[in-house]
Design an enzyme around this catalytic site. Structure first.
Site: not given
Ligand SMILES: O=C(O)CCC(=O)C(=O)O
Ligand SMILES: [Fe+2]
Length: 291
Positions: A91, A93, A245, A260
């Site tokens: 995806h 974000d 990602h 994040r």
């Molecule tokens: O857990 C991760 O490494 C990425 C998590 C994720 O996709 C996000 O927080 O946007």
């Molecule tokens: Fe993400």
């Protein structure tokens, strides 16, 4: 001493020995635009430091349109395996709103002894990899992105995952974005799809699925990927306008916690300059006050 080294053939640079907040902005942003993902090893940032770092790229969004933030930290989204969060789907974000974040930052607090990596894909390289007829076809397509279609709902069993899914979809958003986005700073074209892309405008559900699958297969080609193997204290920043990602769910019940923080983005534009439009929901002003 600061060292910068490319880590993927087509995406990613690793920076060691640098305070991310001390790198001059022009250099920092230049590196991000060139490499699309930067991995700062042992960055030495705490919560305030991550906020300061992300703020260098622009106004911050709130933590998430529907998910709760870290306590007393409205800008920080906890990515905590214990809370049922498993982002094991490709995806970009928050593409279900009209102004998805431009830039995402992740800071590792707790990482499992094995697994728990993050994969990041270069969606501009994917676009360039398309055979020309497919590129021309993709240029004309639009996709509706939603936070509530089955494929994207976070995986996992049990109450934590159930409750997470309910909260995630507590307010529904749908936005039509161009399938090929022109990057607002570089002019580079990239595939702008990912897991929230539910449907190609004017096509049936089945046709949409097949076409998205074909386009997506170019994004996730191993050539276009970077694999981040985390250590606590590492900070990653990626250009959310031109990457996807995926966080493999390969560490069982071991603890894993990232924070994040994301930077507000503009309204995406396609190859004709036409901009994304809301299909359902609102402009998420509570999430991205700058928009
Ligand atoms: O857990 C991760 O490494 C990425 C998590 C994720 O996709 C996000 O927080 O946007
Ligand atoms: Fe993400």
């Amino acid at each position: 001493m600061t060292e910068i080294r490319r880590i993927g053939g087509r995406i990613g640079a690793e920076i060691t020995g640098a305070d991310p907040n001390a790198v001059p902005y022009d250099e920092l942003n230049g590196l991000l635009l060139e490499h699309k993902a930067l991995v700062f090893r042992d960055a030495g940032l705490d919560e305030d430091g991550q906020i300061r770092f992300a703020s260098r790229f622009g106004d911050l969004t709130r933590a998430h349109p529907t998910l709760p933030p870290v306590d007393d930290r409205p800008d920080i989204l906890p990515v905590d395996a214990e809370e049922g969060i498993r982002s094991n789907h490709w995806h970009t974000d928050v593409t279900f709103i009209r102004t998805p974040p431009a830039v995402s930052t992740l800071r590792a607090l707790v990482v499992p002894p094995y697994g728990g990596n993050t994969l990041i894909a270069n969606a501009a390289a994917a676009y360039r990899d398309l055979p020309e007829p497919l590129r021309e076809f993709a240029d004309r397509l639009w996709a509706v992105h939603s936070n509530a279609h089955d494929y994207i709902l976070p995986r996992g069993d049990g109450d934590a995952a159930d409750s997470y899914r309910r909260t995630f979809t507590s307010k529904r958003y749908k936005t039509a974005h161009p399938v090929v986005r022109v990057h607002p700073e570089t002019g580079e074209r990239g595939l702008f799809i990912g897991g929230f892309a539910e449907r190609i405008v004017d096509l049936s559900a089945g046709e949409s699925r097949d076409i998205l699958r074909i386009l997506q297969s170019y994004v996730t080609r191993p050539e276009n990927l970077l694999r981040v193997v985390w250590n606590p204290g590492d900070v990653v920043v990626f250009d959310n306008r031109v990457t996807q990602h995926y966080a493999p769910d390969d560490y069982g019940d071991l603890p894993r916690v990232l924070h994040r923080v994301t930077v507000a983005g503009d309204v995406p534009a396609g190859v004709t300059g036409e901009r994304s439009r809301i299909v359902e929901g609102d402009d998420a002003a509570h999430y991205t006050p700058a928009a």
